[in-house]
Structure formats: C-alpha cells, structure tokens
Design a protein around this motif. Structure first.
Motif, mmCIF file in Angstrom:
data_model
loop_
_atom_site.group_PDB
_atom_site.id
_atom_site.type_symbol
_atom_site.label_atom_id
_atom_site.label_comp_id
_atom_site.label_asym_id
_atom_site.label_seq_id
_atom_site.Cartn_x
_atom_site.Cartn_y
_atom_site.Cartn_z
ATOM 1 N N PHE A 1 0.823 -1.209 0.000
ATOM 2 C CA PHE A 1 0.000 0.000 0.000
ATOM 3 C C PHE A 1 0.854 1.256 0.000
ATOM 4 C CE2 PHE A 1 -3.229 -2.750 2.411
ATOM 5 C CZ PHE A 1 -3.743 -3.222 1.225
ATOM 6 N N LEU A 2 2.105 1.120 0.454
ATOM 7 C CA LEU A 2 2.970 2.285 0.521
ATOM 8 C C LEU A 2 4.242 2.006 -0.264
ATOM 9 C CD1 LEU A 2 2.845 3.251 4.323
ATOM 10 C CD2 LEU A 2 1.589 4.274 2.436
ATOM 11 N N LYS A 3 4.822 3.088 -0.745
ATOM 12 C CA LYS A 3 6.161 3.006 -1.308
ATOM 13 C C LYS A 3 7.048 3.903 -0.451
ATOM 14 C CE LYS A 3 4.804 4.454 -5.256
ATOM 15 N NZ LYS A 3 4.667 4.943 -6.635
ATOM 16 N N SER A 4 8.357 3.659 -0.494
ATOM 17 C CA SER A 4 9.205 4.522 0.333
ATOM 18 C C SER A 4 10.527 4.775 -0.359
ATOM 19 C CB SER A 4 9.465 3.863 1.690
ATOM 20 O OG SER A 4 10.380 2.813 1.531
ATOM 21 N N TYR A 5 11.141 5.891 0.008
ATOM 22 C CA TYR A 5 12.502 6.161 -0.428
ATOM 23 C C TYR A 5 13.188 6.966 0.663
ATOM 24 C CZ TYR A 5 10.553 10.713 -1.667
ATOM 25 O OH TYR A 5 9.919 11.925 -1.614
ATOM 26 N N MET A 6 14.516 6.973 0.623
ATOM 27 C CA MET A 6 15.255 7.685 1.664
ATOM 28 C C MET A 6 15.517 9.102 1.195
ATOM 29 S SD MET A 6 15.681 5.313 3.915
ATOM 30 C CE MET A 6 16.855 6.008 5.048
ATOM 31 N N GLY A 7 15.358 10.055 2.095
ATOM 32 C CA GLY A 7 15.653 11.415 1.676
ATOM 33 C C GLY A 7 15.485 12.399 2.816
ATOM 34 N N GLY A 8 15.965 13.585 2.621
ATOM 35 C CA GLY A 8 15.702 14.687 3.542
ATOM 36 C C GLY A 8 16.388 14.600 4.881
ATOM 37 N N ALA A 9 17.738 14.661 4.900
ATOM 38 C CA ALA A 9 18.437 14.693 6.182
ATOM 39 C C ALA A 9 18.291 16.066 6.812
ATOM 40 C CB ALA A 9 19.923 14.387 5.966
ATOM 41 N N THR A 10 18.137 16.091 8.149
ATOM 42 C CA THR A 10 18.103 17.385 8.825
ATOM 43 C C THR A 10 19.032 17.326 10.025
ATOM 44 O OG1 THR A 10 16.332 16.737 10.301
ATOM 45 C CG2 THR A 10 15.685 17.755 8.212
ATOM 46 N N GLU A 11 19.273 18.509 10.557
ATOM 47 C CA GLU A 11 20.211 18.567 11.672
ATOM 48 C C GLU A 11 19.656 17.900 12.924
ATOM 49 O OE1 GLU A 11 22.887 21.885 13.980
ATOM 50 O OE2 GLU A 11 21.488 22.501 12.412
ATOM 51 N N GLU A 12 18.327 18.039 13.129
ATOM 52 C CA GLU A 12 17.745 17.418 14.318
ATOM 53 C C GLU A 12 17.959 15.918 14.340
ATOM 54 O OE1 GLU A 12 16.083 19.515 12.358
ATOM 55 O OE2 GLU A 12 14.626 20.715 13.464
ATOM 56 N N ARG A 13 18.051 15.351 13.143
ATOM 57 C CA ARG A 13 18.182 13.897 13.072
ATOM 58 C C ARG A 13 19.647 13.476 13.139
ATOM 59 N NH1 ARG A 13 13.607 11.558 11.141
ATOM 60 N NH2 ARG A 13 14.731 9.787 10.288
ATOM 61 N N GLY A 14 20.524 14.398 13.483
ATOM 62 C CA GLY A 14 21.933 14.068 13.504
ATOM 63 C C GLY A 14 22.420 13.717 12.119
ATOM 64 N N GLY A 15 21.846 14.348 11.096
ATOM 65 C CA GLY A 15 22.306 14.121 9.742
ATOM 66 C C GLY A 15 21.764 12.856 9.128
ATOM 67 N N ARG A 16 20.826 12.194 9.834
ATOM 68 C CA ARG A 16 20.298 10.943 9.266
ATOM 69 C C ARG A 16 19.139 11.256 8.323
ATOM 70 N NH1 ARG A 16 21.685 10.407 14.222
ATOM 71 N NH2 ARG A 16 23.325 8.903 14.724
ATOM 72 N N ARG A 17 18.977 10.388 7.351
ATOM 73 C CA ARG A 17 17.917 10.631 6.373
ATOM 74 C C ARG A 17 16.595 10.100 6.898
ATOM 75 N NH1 ARG A 17 20.215 7.621 1.420
ATOM 76 N NH2 ARG A 17 20.928 6.323 3.140
ATOM 77 N N LYS A 18 15.503 10.663 6.322
ATOM 78 C CA LYS A 18 14.169 10.160 6.656
ATOM 79 C C LYS A 18 13.804 9.091 5.644
ATOM 80 C CE LYS A 18 12.945 14.913 7.656
ATOM 81 N NZ LYS A 18 12.396 16.120 7.036
#
Lengths: 113, 868
Positions: free
Chosen positions: A58-75
């Motif tokens: 039902f869903l598709k996903s991809y990695m993207g959008g790192a932010t500083e709050e995430r310690g540079g990790r992607r969503k």
C-alpha cells in the motif's frame, strides 16, 4: 474481491500518509495524527504499521531529507502506492455503503428511552 | 537550533539501539528517535527528553527491528571462510618450514615444561580429589586450648568412632584411619612400609580401581590390600592374590594374606600408603588398656554423610560427643568438635594440627612453576618476533585483501587461525615431549609417579584448553593486530617499513637474553655449589665406618658383643643419634640464660672413632669415670655462639646436672649443607643402651663387611629392620636430591639457551633474506668482511650488553636468594657463573650472526642481483 482488510490504525496511518503527500515519515505521521485526532500513538507502533503497509504494497518509500535534528540521518519518506489509494477508496466506499443502509434515526421507536 | 545542539540524546540507550537494530532500519529509526528527542527537549526540558528517548529505544526493541544472524546460506559461507582461513594458514606454514619449526619446537618445549610443572602442582593441590564421594566425606576434628590460643587437631579420640552411629544421624559410613610403619617381612627380607589401618567401610567411602582381587577383601581381618608398586616389589610377576606376608608392629608379628592389589594411584590419593590393613588386626585392638588410655589415643576419623545432608544438623551430635569425651577424659578437654570437608583439607593445612595433609612444599612448586613460565615467555617472544617479521613477506597480501574490502577483524582472524594451528601442533608435540621425555626424567629426579592421564583426569583437559587459548592469544594477538593495522596505500606504494629495526623486537630480544643469562647463571652457580659441597670437608673422617641401628634396648649388648667378635671390627661405640643424621635438641643453661643446642649422647670413645679434630683441651678419657658423668665436649660454634673462650671456668647445666667443658672440637657437619652448623655438646654417657652402634673397621674393609654385619644383625634381631649403612653414605640421599635440582636447572638453562639461539637465528636469517641485496650491493662496491660484520653485529652486541647488565644484576639478586634458601653453605653468585653466562651467550650470538655473514661471503652478487 474480498477487500483489503485494513486495521483501524492501519487505515488511520494510510490516510495520514496520503494527506501528508511526500512529507510522510515516522515523526511527521505521529505529529499529524496528534494534531488531527488528538491521539498519541507510540512512534514504534507507527514504524511497525508503516513497514507492514509497505510489505502489503500500500505504501512506497525512499530515503531522503536529512536534517540537523536527526543528527544528519535521512528520513524514510512514504508515499501512497496505487494499491494504497485503491484500498482507501475501497474502504471508504464500503463504509459509505454500510452507512447508507442505516435506518433513519427519526422513524425508529422500537427501543425507546 | 543552536541551543538544541548543545544537548545530545543519552549515550547508552543510543548505543544499545545501534547494537540491536537491524542495519537496514537503523537510520530511519535512529533519526526519528533523535528528532523526537529534540522536540521533547524544546517542549518539556532535558530530563523529560532523555527519559522519553530511553522509552522510545526500548519500544523499538521489537522482533522486526532486531538484528538477526544470517540465514542457513550465510552460515554455510561462514564455514567455507573458516576453511579458507585454515587452508591459507596451512600453506603459509608449509612454505616457511624453518621458521615454523622454530616456533613449534620452542612452544612445544615450553608446553612440555609447563605440563610437568602443572602436573607437579596439581598433584599437590588436587591430591585425592578424584574420589567420587569427595563432597560427602568429612573429617572429624576437635579444638582445644593450646599454649598460644586455640588449636584444631585432625585426630580425635579413638572410641568416638564407635559412638558415631549412635550420636550422629544419617551418617552412611565412617572409618578410623591409623598410620603405622610396620616392618613387613616377606621371604626373609624385611622392609619398612607405610601402612594405614582402616575399617572395612573405608573401601566403600573411597573408591579405588583394583588390579587384582576386590575392595571388600579387608572385611577379612587376615587380608591386606597392596598398592601396585608394593606388589611388584614383593612378588614381581607372581600372581599376588593369596600370597603371604607378615607385619611386625611393636614387636608383635602377624601373618596376612594379600586380598587385593590397587591399580596405580599416580600419587593422586589423599593418603600416602603402601598397604591397607584392617584396623581390628592392629595389636592396639587386643591391647588391655584402661578406658582413659583408650580415649587418649587419637587417630583420624572420617564420616560419609548421606547425600544432600547438611552438616549444620550435626552440631547437637558433635556437642554430645564432646561432652562424653570431657566426662571420661577431663584431663584433656575438647572445646568443641567440628567437621572439615574432605575437599577442604588441602586449604586447611596450616589450621589443622596432626591432619592428613601436613605441608604443601611451596618452594619446589614455585621453582618449577617459574621455570615453566620462564621457558614459556622465551618461546612466546620468539614466536612474536618471528611472526611479525614473517608478516613482512606478506605485506602485499595484506594490502590487496584490504583494498578488496577485507575488514580488519577478518585479517586478525586470519592470522589468529594460523597461530591457532601452530599452537595446536605445539600443544600436541608438547604433550608427547612431556609424556615421553620430560616426565620420566622428572619422575626419576623427584621420585614421583606423575602421569598424563588423559582418560580420567578432567583437569588436564581444562589445563590443555586454557593453555591453547592462552598461548594463541598472548603470542598471536599482537602480531595479528599490528600487521593488520597497516594502511593499504602505504603497503602497495612500498613505503611500509616493518619489523627489523622495531623497538619492540629489540626489547623482546633483550628480555630473552636476560632470561637466558639468568638461566645459565642459575645452572652454573648450582653446579659450582654442588662441586664445592661434594669436596667439602665434613669435619671428621668418614672412612671405614659402619652405622647400624638397634631397635630394642634388650638387643643392644648382645649385638654389640657379637659385632665386636667380627674380625674386621676394630672398635664399637654406641650413640643416641649418629653424626650424619638429625641430632636431638636440648635446652642448655649457662649464666642464667637458656640456649638451644644439639646434644649428642654417646660412648666416651665416639669422638675418637669419628676422628673429630680436637682444637683445644682434650678428648674424653674412657678410663676416667668422671668423664662419663660430668664432662662434655663442645664444638667451635658453641663457643662462638655463647661468646666464650676455652678454658671455661664455669660449668654448663643440662637437665639440671652440671658439666664442665674439657675440650673443644672443630666444627663438623652432622646434617647436610642445607643447614648451618648448630652449637653442639657431646656428652659421654655410661655404656648402657644406645640407638645406634658405630663400628670402626680395619682399613678398607667397611664396604665388604657390610653384608657380614647385616647377617649378624639379623641373627640377633630376627624381626627387625636392618638400617645399617656406611658412614660415607650418610649424605647420599641429600646429594642425589640436590643433583636432581641441579639437573632440572641445567636442563632449563640449556633449553633457554637453545630457545634464545633459535629465536635469534630466526630473526637474523629473516632480516638477512630481506636485505641480502643490500649487502650484495655493498659487497660489489668493495665492502670487506669487517664492514659487513660490524653492521650486522652492532645491534646484537648492544642487546647482548644490555642483557648482560640486566641479567647479571637480576641473577645476583634472585639466584643468591635462591641459593640461600637451599644451602647454608654455597659459593654464591660470583664472577665465574655470570662470566660464563655472558660468554656462552656471546658465543651463541657470534655463531648465529656469523653463519649469516658466512652466507653473504659465499653469496655471488651476480646471481642474487640478477634475479629481478
């Protein structure tokens, strides 16, 4: 076909992902549900459901959008797949169909107060 | 944003998340957790955010998120990888036969030495612990007031054993154990054998494997059970069961039949005995003695509890026994009685007087343990040095593997697995070495009966496993980690330098040389001391004398008269103790002060017969009656110790009788050189009864007459044990003991030198292999022998020099104190041992390095330089 068998939380999350459109990842879904329904859902539960929905297709996903709050990790960004959209439609039309069959409230005297 | 980043999520939960989380999900999960943390931080503050973070991490700990090990397919590939590691390792070992031999041989020697040391130490600490019932067996003890506080005794009153079934509940078995040294007579030969007199229940409590017969044989009072060794000694190849022998205790002879023979005990039994005898057959049981005397005789008593019984339930019973004892025997009250677990006996050696285990002998254990460790260190250092150098030939392999994507842990594992193989071979070879060469030699020296019992001794497997792991890690970890740390870019570019000049190699080599020097010095100093002691003047003439024992007083005069009748006997003298053995100590009073001295009671002619050297005054005059009543001789140490000069005006007091000192003799050695000479008083006593007779024989006939003397002795005393010997032989046992120690030390010194030499050889030749072109180029340009030698020798000579200083200093410290603990008279660590240590090591260095120089001299530069 027998239908999509969406659980209540699954349905809620599927809808939220649809609403968020390209912005849907764990924390965003959590926030959106909180804002829209006032319901506090555990983050790990959201992850589990998101992963399960992806497995079901039902869903598709991809990695993207790192932010500083995430310690540079992607969503991991989730988007609705065609099957997901179809499932929402299906569920909605099923609901509507059932709803329409409810007898009108004003004519029912059988179980009076 | 800035303010947020001052704080970070708590570390430990974060690490935990990283630890368990499936890598494919880690990024999103961790990212979300971080994001929520900063959101919480902004809304509710740090503490709240931290707690929430922890809760989130815990809630993510779900089956679907947890990292799992691979599927079956991956396990299979793991196995293939392992196989690959070993295959590469094996090829490498085969390719480098020489260096592999050095490593394996060195480690094998070390393992062999450690094995012997381990068996020796285990034989003391695990003695008796092979017994299957060891956890249920307890020894009865009692505590009483001693002179210096409470003392616990291991032997309890004999009748307590009879009361055990009545007073102590749920005791399955109990036995008395009485040590005795009866004279065993078989076919007109007499021996003194260690026996224990036991109740038949002993054989149910303790389990022994039997060679012949069965364990229940002792229920019959006329039967004995022998150890394997004794049976072989007495009967040889004859089937021992049913054979007859006689035991003499306190002059009473009793006939027995052999009812069983134990399998070899390998020195691993708690009790030291040669034969087991039924307690009821001991003359003591038929003795007519009073009740109090019965309670005064003490012996070891063991009980076996029923399974799962708690010893605290016995307190009441033990108290009852104590009360009974104190009622019957009020002169010797017990404070209380106790139980000591069988397996704790070894740890309570110092606490229990008169117990089963009397001493542990730490000295030899430390000596052997340190020799084992010493050799192990040498071998391990060899291995470290060589394997670091060996790796230099494999730099390219390491570089390529790293570039292709091999992780460091994989490389470490590769090297460790090679190491494991080397250690495994070494362990195997070491066991063979220990079993067939070291142990038999050691057993001979130490008169032990140690064996590697792989089938029955579980501890040996633990030891071997531990050894394998220990050696593998200690010798392999550093080379593996060091070698795998190189950067591939440096290796492939060719700029990685390795090993040959590294400080670590030099330090290890210095250390090895130091150990080798200490080893050599210990060996040589011991040999030197032995040599000096063998030629030391005993202070009297030992030639032409025979000492015989006199077991019973009534035999003294007949024996003396018969011996005097023998043609070759010139003179006979009786003595209470004899020179060459322990001499009893007495307290002497002089000038209102008390001194401990050795007192030799003897006939008046004893000093003359022994040829003691008179220093001042006169010897005893047998004609003078006063000499046998109030005169004594003293030795020089006596005067020195008391600060006196001859002649003395005052008299000395012994046993409240006064004696005057009529003469002073030179110091002489009554006991072996391990002990200093004690102040001694020789007292002439009237010719009544003595324990020993010393016969002065016609010159040169002592040895040949010994048999005649023995015959006369046996005719006079038929049921005795002849312990006659030549005066020249009195120190034989001690000499063979120290010779044994000398052999062990020499052996370890030689091994140390060989190992150091092998290690050095490996290092030098590997270095040479990688630099041979260098030297050939020098040769082409006209370098002569001395240039090349200087370049090669300089480093090793420096190491030799440092090691010489260190080793010399350490050996003066260590070896001197070792010699001090061994001998009161020794040569000390002088110039000779240290000098020869240095020279030997220098020779080793010269030969090893010289062989490589020879190789360069012989090498044809054209051939070597052409090859690329």
């Amino acid at each position: 076909m027998k239908g999509y068998h969406l659980g209540e939380l699954e349905e809620l999350i599927l809808l939220t992902v649809g609403i968020l459109d390209q912005e849907a990842y764990g924390v965003a879904v959590l926030e959106e549900i909180k804002n829209q329904t006032g319901r506090m859902v555990n983050i790990s539960a959201i992850h589990t459901v998101l992963n399960r929905l992806e497995e079901k297709g039902f869903l598709k996903s991809y990695m993207g959008g790192a932010t500083e709050e995430r310690g540079g990790r992607r969503k991991r960004i989730f988007t609705l797949s065609a099957a997901g959209r179809a499932a929402i439609e299906e569920v909605k039309s099923l609901r509507n169909k059932l709803y329409d069959q409810l007898p009108p409230l004003a004519l029912d005297f059988s179980n009076g107060q | 944003m800035d303010s947020k980043c001052k704080h970070f999520p708590p570390k430990w939960p974060d690490r935990f998340l990283e630890f368990y989380c499936n890598p494919s999900r880690l990024e999103q999960i961790q990212g979300d957790a971080y994001e929520l943390f900063y959101m919480d931080l902004e809304e509710r503050g740090l503490a709240y955010a931290r707690v929430r973070f922890l809760i989130h991490v815990l809630s993510f700990f779900r089956w679907s998120n947890i990292k799992r090990t691979k599927s079956t397919y991956q396990t299979f590939s793991h196995g293939a990888m392992l196989k690959n590691y070993f295959k590469i390792g094996w090829r490498n070992l085969i390719k480098q036969k020489g260096t592999t031999f050095i490593s394996v041989f060195g480690l094998a020697c070390a393992v062999g030495c450690c094995m012997v040391a381990y068996l020796f130490i285990a034989q003391i600490w695990f003695k008796g612990l092979n017994q299957p019932n060891k956890d249920e067996i307890y020894q009865l003890t009692y505590t009483a007031e001693g002179e210096n506080g409470l003392v616990t005794y291991g032997a309890v009153a004999e009748p307590i054993s009879e009361l055990i079934p009545e007073k102590l509940n749920r005791v399955q078995n109990h036995t008395r154990v009485l040590r005795e040294f009866p004279i065993l007579i078989h076919k007109n030969e007499s021996y003194q054998q260690r026996s224990i007199y036991i109740d038949p229940a002993f054989m149910e409590m303790f389990t022994y494997r039997m060679d012949y017969g069965f364990a229940g044989a002792l229920r019959d009072q006329d039967q004995v059970i022998l150890t394997h060794e004794l049976s072989e000694k007495l009967f040889g190849d004859i089937h021992p069961i049913g054979q007859e022998l006689a035991l003499v205790v306190d002059g009473e002879e009793k006939l027995y039949k052999v009812g069983g023979v134990l399998a070899d005990l390998n020195d691993m039994d708690m009790f030291n005995f040669d034969l087991l005898v039924n307690f009821e057959s001991h003359p003591y049981s038929t003795l007519d003695i009073t009740l109090e005397e019965e309670w005064n005789s003490e012996l070891w008593t063991f009980i076996q509890l029923e399974k799962g019984q708690d010893i605290s339930e016995f307190n009441a019973g033990l108290q009852a026994l104590t009360n009974i004892q104190n009622q019957i025997n009020p002169d010797k009250p017990y404070l209380n009685m106790g139980l000591v677990a069988y397996s704790d006996l070894v740890y309570k050696v110092d606490e229990i007087e008169n117990g089963v285990r009397d001493f542990l002998g730490l000295g030899p254990q430390i000596l052997l343990g340190s020799i084992g460790l010493f050799i192990l260190i040498l071998a391990v250092f060899n291995y470290i040095n060589i394997s670091v150098l060996m790796a230099s030939k494999r730099l390219k392999e390491i570089g390529v593997r790293k570039v292709i994507g091999s992780r460091r842990s994989q490389l470490v594992f590769q090297f460790l697995s090679e190491n494991l193989m080397v250690c495994f071979f070494a362990l195997f070879l070491g066991c063979l070495l220990a079993g067939f060469i070291f142990l038999p030699g050691f057993n001979e020296i130490a008169s032990k009966n140690l064996k590697i019992d792989l089938l029955r001794d579980a501890n040996i497997w633990v030891f071997l496993g531990g050894m394998l792991l220990f050696i593998t890690l200690i010798s392999g970890l550093y080379p593996a980690i060091y070698v795998s740390s190189f950067k591939p870019i440096n290796i492939l570019k060719g700029s990685q330098k390795i090993g040959n000049k590294s400080i670590l190699t030099s330090i290890l080599l210095t250390f090895q040389f130091t150990l080798a020097i200490i080893g050599i010095v210990a060996g040589i100093a011991f040999v030197q001391t032995n040599y000096i002691n063998e030629n030391r003047d005993w202070g009297y003439s030992s030639a032409d004398k025979i000492i015989v024992n006199v077991p019973n007083q009534e035999d003294y005069l007949p024996l003396k008269n018969k011996l005097l009748a023998l043609a070759t006997v010139n003179e006979v003298s009786g003595s209470q103790d004899y020179v060459g053995n322990w001499i009893r100590e007495e307290v002497l009073e002089f000038d209102d002060q008390e001194y401990e001295i050795s007192l030799l009671n003897a006939e008046a002619n004893y000093p003359d017969i022994l040829d003691l050297k008179l220093k001042e005054g006169r010897m005893f005059n047998p004609e003078l009656i006063s000499d046998t009543q109030e005169s004594v001789l003293v030795n020089q140490t006596f005067l020195d110790r008391l600060g006196l000069t001859f002649p003395l005006d005052e008299k000395i007091t012994l046993d409240s009788a006064n004696y005057s000192v009529v003469g002073v003799v030179e110091d002489f050695h009554t006991i072996f050189f391990q002990e200093a000479i004690d102040p001694m008083v020789i007292r002439a006593s009237p010719d009544t009864t003595f324990n020993y007779l010393t016969l002065l024989m016609s010159s040169g006939t002592a040895e040949s007459s010994l048999n005649a003397v023995k015959k006369i002795w046996h005719e006079t005393i038929p049921k005795g044990l002849f312990q006659g010997k030549l005066q020249t032989e009195v120190f034989d046992r001690e000499f063979s003991d120290v010779q044994g120690v000398r052999n062990i030390l020499l052996f370890s010194a030689i091994l140390a030198v060989i190992l150091a030499a092998l290690g050095l050889f490996g290092l030098v030749s590997l270095n040479m292999n990688s630099h041979i072109k260098d030297y050939c180029v020098r040769k082409v340009f006209g370098a002569n022998l001395s240039d090349i030698s200087m370049k090669l020798f300089r480093r090793y000579l420096l190491i030799w020099g440092i090691a010489g200083i260190l080793g010399g200093a350490f050996s003066i410290l260590i070896i001197s104190s070792f010699l001090d603990s061994f001998f009161a008279f020794h040569s000390g660590v002088g110039v000779f041992p240290i000098g020869s240590g240095l020279v030997i090591l220098l020779l080793v260095v010269a030969v090893t390095v010289g062989s490589q120089i020879w190789k360069i001299l012989k090498a044809n530069p054209a051939v070597i330089l052409k090859s690329e």
